[in-house]
Design a protein around this motif. Structure first.
Motif, PDB file in Angstrom:
ATOM      1  N   ASP A   1      54.384  41.219  45.378  1.00 21.26           N
ATOM      2  CA  ASP A   1      54.611  40.197  46.429  1.00 21.26           C
ATOM      3  C   ASP A   1      53.595  40.933  47.465  1.00 21.26           C
ATOM      4  OD1 ASP A   1      55.381  38.409  49.150  1.00 21.26           O
ATOM      5  OD2 ASP A   1      56.054  39.843  49.933  1.00 21.26           O
ATOM      6  N   SER A   2      51.559  40.889  47.039  1.00 19.28           N
ATOM      7  CA  SER A   2      51.452  40.670  47.818  1.00 19.28           C
ATOM      8  C   SER A   2      49.928  39.438  47.379  1.00 19.28           C
ATOM      9  CB  SER A   2      49.897  41.626  47.362  1.00 19.28           C
ATOM     10  OG  SER A   2      50.096  42.384  45.614  1.00 19.28           O
ATOM     11  N   TRP A   3      48.789  39.151  48.218  1.00 18.69           N
ATOM     12  CA  TRP A   3      48.040  38.251  47.958  1.00 18.69           C
ATOM     13  C   TRP A   3      46.441  39.255  47.533  1.00 18.69           C
ATOM     14  CZ3 TRP A   3      48.329  33.748  48.344  1.00 18.69           C
ATOM     15  CH2 TRP A   3      49.737  32.944  48.767  1.00 18.69           C
ATOM     16  N   GLY A   4      45.575  38.704  47.405  1.00 21.44           N
ATOM     17  CA  GLY A   4      44.503  39.021  47.029  1.00 21.44           C
ATOM     18  C   GLY A   4      43.194  38.263  45.730  1.00 21.44           C
ATOM     19  N   TRP A   5      42.167  38.574  46.513  1.00 21.54           N
ATOM     20  CA  TRP A   5      40.820  38.215  45.538  1.00 21.54           C
ATOM     21  C   TRP A   5      41.048  38.525  43.886  1.00 21.54           C
ATOM     22  CZ3 TRP A   5      38.773  34.000  47.195  1.00 21.54           C
ATOM     23  CH2 TRP A   5      38.183  34.090  48.891  1.00 21.54           C
ATOM     24  N   GLU A   6      40.839  38.791  43.394  1.00 23.79           N
ATOM     25  CA  GLU A   6      40.655  38.514  41.569  1.00 23.79           C
ATOM     26  C   GLU A   6      40.016  37.312  40.893  1.00 23.79           C
ATOM     27  OE1 GLU A   6      45.051  38.044  39.540  1.00 23.79           O
ATOM     28  OE2 GLU A   6      46.193  39.165  41.757  1.00 23.79           O
ATOM     29  N   LEU A   7      39.547  37.820  39.712  1.00 27.64           N
ATOM     30  CA  LEU A   7      39.300  37.545  38.718  1.00 27.64           C
ATOM     31  C   LEU A   7      39.390  36.315  38.141  1.00 27.64           C
ATOM     32  CD1 LEU A   7      36.816  40.459  37.796  1.00 27.64           C
ATOM     33  CD2 LEU A   7      36.210  38.457  38.613  1.00 27.64           C
TER      34      LEU A   7
ATOM     35  N   VAL B   1      32.525  33.760  47.015  1.00 24.36           N
ATOM     36  CA  VAL B   1      32.367  34.483  48.112  1.00 24.36           C
ATOM     37  C   VAL B   1      31.236  35.776  47.835  1.00 24.36           C
ATOM     38  CG1 VAL B   1      34.133  36.598  48.967  1.00 24.36           C
ATOM     39  CG2 VAL B   1      35.084  35.040  47.977  1.00 24.36           C
ATOM     40  N   PRO B   2      30.587  35.912  48.998  1.00 25.48           N
ATOM     41  CA  PRO B   2      29.218  36.546  49.051  1.00 25.48           C
ATOM     42  C   PRO B   2      29.674  37.916  48.570  1.00 25.48           C
ATOM     43  CG  PRO B   2      29.140  35.241  51.215  1.00 25.48           C
ATOM     44  CD  PRO B   2      30.502  35.124  50.744  1.00 25.48           C
ATOM     45  N   LEU B   3      28.717  37.950  47.232  1.00 25.82           N
ATOM     46  CA  LEU B   3      28.369  39.164  46.712  1.00 25.82           C
ATOM     47  C   LEU B   3      28.596  40.466  47.773  1.00 25.82           C
ATOM     48  CD1 LEU B   3      29.203  40.638  44.231  1.00 25.82           C
ATOM     49  CD2 LEU B   3      27.119  40.219  43.105  1.00 25.82           C
ATOM     50  N   ALA B   4      27.460  40.284  48.632  1.00 25.90           N
ATOM     51  CA  ALA B   4      27.807  41.647  49.398  1.00 25.90           C
ATOM     52  C   ALA B   4      29.075  41.489  50.618  1.00 25.90           C
ATOM     53  CB  ALA B   4      26.331  41.290  51.018  1.00 25.90           C
ATOM     54  N   ARG B   5      29.678  41.401  50.240  1.00 27.73           N
ATOM     55  CA  ARG B   5      31.165  41.519  51.513  1.00 27.73           C
ATOM     56  C   ARG B   5      32.100  42.236  50.322  1.00 27.73           C
ATOM     57  NH1 ARG B   5      34.671  36.502  52.485  1.00 27.73           N
ATOM     58  NH2 ARG B   5      35.582  38.040  53.779  1.00 27.73           N
ATOM     59  N   VAL B   6      31.619  41.961  49.317  1.00 33.28           N
ATOM     60  CA  VAL B   6      32.377  42.960  48.133  1.00 33.28           C
ATOM     61  C   VAL B   6      32.933  44.077  48.684  1.00 33.28           C
ATOM     62  CG1 VAL B   6      32.318  44.157  45.557  1.00 33.28           C
ATOM     63  CG2 VAL B   6      31.933  41.588  46.001  1.00 33.28           C
ATOM     64  N   PRO B   7      32.551  45.486  48.439  1.00 31.63           N
ATOM     65  CA  PRO B   7      32.615  46.762  49.091  1.00 31.63           C
ATOM     66  C   PRO B   7      33.696  46.661  50.349  1.00 31.63           C
ATOM     67  CG  PRO B   7      30.398  46.547  48.688  1.00 31.63           C
ATOM     68  CD  PRO B   7      30.981  45.241  48.990  1.00 31.63           C
ATOM     69  N   ASP B   8      33.465  45.069  51.298  1.00 27.81           N
ATOM     70  CA  ASP B   8      34.266  46.228  52.396  1.00 27.81           C
ATOM     71  C   ASP B   8      35.651  44.997  52.170  1.00 27.81           C
ATOM     72  OD1 ASP B   8      35.312  46.053  55.319  1.00 27.81           O
ATOM     73  OD2 ASP B   8      34.752  43.390  55.041  1.00 27.81           O
ATOM     74  N   LEU B   9      35.594  44.125  51.629  1.00 28.02           N
ATOM     75  CA  LEU B   9      36.953  43.355  50.823  1.00 28.02           C
ATOM     76  C   LEU B   9      37.940  44.374  49.931  1.00 28.02           C
ATOM     77  CD1 LEU B   9      35.639  39.795  49.477  1.00 28.02           C
ATOM     78  CD2 LEU B   9      37.673  40.303  50.989  1.00 28.02           C
ATOM     79  N   VAL B  10      37.152  44.510  49.328  1.00 26.47           N
ATOM     80  CA  VAL B  10      37.119  46.547  48.538  1.00 26.47           C
ATOM     81  C   VAL B  10      38.206  47.279  49.602  1.00 26.47           C
ATOM     82  CG1 VAL B  10      37.468  48.131  47.171  1.00 26.47           C
ATOM     83  CG2 VAL B  10      36.093  45.689  46.239  1.00 26.47           C
ATOM     84  N   ALA B  11      37.440  48.174  49.976  1.00 25.32           N
ATOM     85  CA  ALA B  11      38.064  48.467  51.278  1.00 25.32           C
ATOM     86  C   ALA B  11      39.212  48.382  52.428  1.00 25.32           C
ATOM     87  CB  ALA B  11      36.592  49.296  51.964  1.00 25.32           C
TER      88      ALA B  11
ATOM     89  N   VAL C   1      41.244  43.485  47.475  1.00 22.05           N
ATOM     90  CA  VAL C   1      41.016  42.999  46.251  1.00 22.05           C
ATOM     91  C   VAL C   1      41.421  43.964  45.471  1.00 22.05           C
ATOM     92  CG1 VAL C   1      39.197  43.414  44.001  1.00 22.05           C
ATOM     93  CG2 VAL C   1      39.209  42.366  46.682  1.00 22.05           C
ATOM     94  N   PRO C   2      43.850  43.812  45.637  1.00 26.63           N
ATOM     95  CA  PRO C   2      44.007  45.348  45.063  1.00 26.63           C
ATOM     96  C   PRO C   2      44.230  45.280  43.070  1.00 26.63           C
ATOM     97  CG  PRO C   2      45.147  43.093  45.259  1.00 26.63           C
ATOM     98  CD  PRO C   2      43.901  42.492  45.904  1.00 26.63           C
ATOM     99  N   ALA C   3      43.792  43.845  42.407  1.00 28.63           N
ATOM    100  CA  ALA C   3      43.785  44.300  40.863  1.00 28.63           C
ATOM    101  C   ALA C   3      42.673  45.059  40.984  1.00 28.63           C
ATOM    102  CB  ALA C   3      43.384  43.097  40.850  1.00 28.63           C
ATOM    103  N   ALA C   4      42.838  46.552  40.159  1.00 26.33           N
ATOM    104  CA  ALA C   4      41.996  47.717  39.150  1.00 26.33           C
ATOM    105  C   ALA C   4      41.005  46.945  38.934  1.00 26.33           C
ATOM    106  CB  ALA C   4      42.620  48.781  38.890  1.00 26.33           C
ATOM    107  N   ASN C   5      41.342  46.773  38.285  1.00 24.46           N
ATOM    108  CA  ASN C   5      39.730  45.540  37.044  1.00 24.46           C
ATOM    109  C   ASN C   5      39.382  44.753  37.729  1.00 24.46           C
ATOM    110  OD1 ASN C   5      41.889  43.645  37.575  1.00 24.46           O
ATOM    111  ND2 ASN C   5      41.831  43.033  35.616  1.00 24.46           N
TER     112      ASN C   5
END
Length: 176
Positions: A65-71, A144-154, A158-162
């Motif tokens: 029951d979660s939302w997130g960015w994925e590949l 999505v700007p690649l520069a935002r990735v670390p903040d999105l993960v933190a 981005v809940p999916a480990a892969n």
């Protein structure tokens, strides 16, 4: 310390996975019944465009029951090349056909329970082919700007480990 799998039997099976029960011997000689999931390999892909943005899916996972960015990702069909599967999944789920794919990494996101290897790829180019055939898999697709990735993960977006591992490595490779 190595655990030894003496044997295992299938307790459930369908076209995507098998649930097995293994008789495992621990290093001290004790036996342990251990459930495991046997799953086909998973292939995932994304693209980084000229603006240094990465193509991602925003989706809901009902299991957690979660939302997130994925590949864009899916199982590799029997006899299918892993990179071809990644390209197929990306086009089906995003409507973008990637250019030549480059291996990014291979991970085992839940190797204490599942034997699936996730093969991640990326490309520096893609061609829009139209509305995604599998649009039902995500609410939206976005650059999505690649520069935002670390903040999105933190922030847990981005809940999916892969996906988290792949995007952080891609960010490092492109920035480093």
């Amino acid at each position: 310390m190595q655990w030894t799998n003496l044997n295992e039997r299938t307790v459930y099976e369908n076209r995507w996975f098998r649930v097995n029960l293994a008789d495992v011997v621990l290093p001290d000689g004790r036996h342990l019944d251990h459930f495991l999931i046997r799953l086909r390999a998973v292939a995932a892909a994304t693209v980084v465009n000229e603006a240094d943005e990465v193509l991602l899916l925003w989706r809901h996972r009902f299991i957690t029951d979660s939302w997130g960015w994925e590949l864009a990702a899916g199982v590799v069909e029997d006899g299918e090349d892993v990179a071809a599967a990644a390209a197929r999944e990306m086009e089906e789920e995003t409507g973008w056909r990637p250019g030549p794919l480059r291996p990014l990494m291979t991970v085992e996101p839940a190797n204490g329970l599942v034997d699936a290897r996730h093969h991640l790829f990326w490309s520096g180019e893609a061609t829009y082919t139209g509305h995604p055939a599998h649009a039902f898999e995500s609410t939206r697709r976005a650059w999505v700007p690649l520069a935002r990735v670390p903040d999105l993960v933190a922030r847990g977006e981005v809940p999916a480990a892969n996906t988290a591992a792949g995007l952080l490595l891609l960010h490092h490779l492109r920035r480093g």
